[in-house]
Design a protein around this motif. Sequence first.
Motif: not given
Length: 147
Positions: A31-36, A103-117
């Motif tokens: 993920s772009i967001e590097k959070l724990s 926005s952090v959660i939305d961007s992470r969700r969008t990234e994951r959707i692309m990776q899962i796709a």
Amino acid sequence: MEPKTNFTELNVSDFAMAFEELTRIFIRMPSIEKLSFTTLSVLHTLSLRSPMRLSELIATEQVTQSAITQLVTRLERDGLVERRPDPSDGRAVLVHITPQGASVIDSRRTERIMQIARLIEGLSPGERAAIASALPALKRLAELGNA
């Protein structure tokens, strides 16, 4: 020890093992967001149930009061959450997710959707259809787990 079940059409042990493996993959997706993990979990929880009391976050996140207080303080400093007085109890505070936190959660969700796709592209049409038909039951299972 294997749990005893009366399910003839569903091997609960196999389901749990597959779910654990998918969860492990899902949690560790880059993920772009590097959070724990705990930080992301709190933000995700707040994105669904904001506002919440600290005591509710302690229960949902299964951490100590000290840990959640430190985390919320850090998230507040970073502009991802804010604390406001509880209108129903002047002694308590409610933790609200901010637009930046959402926005952090939305961007992470969008990234994951692309990776899962990309992973789903490797499945056969029949496997994709099986997952699609299982979604209502999986959503209901999640509801039962959140009850």
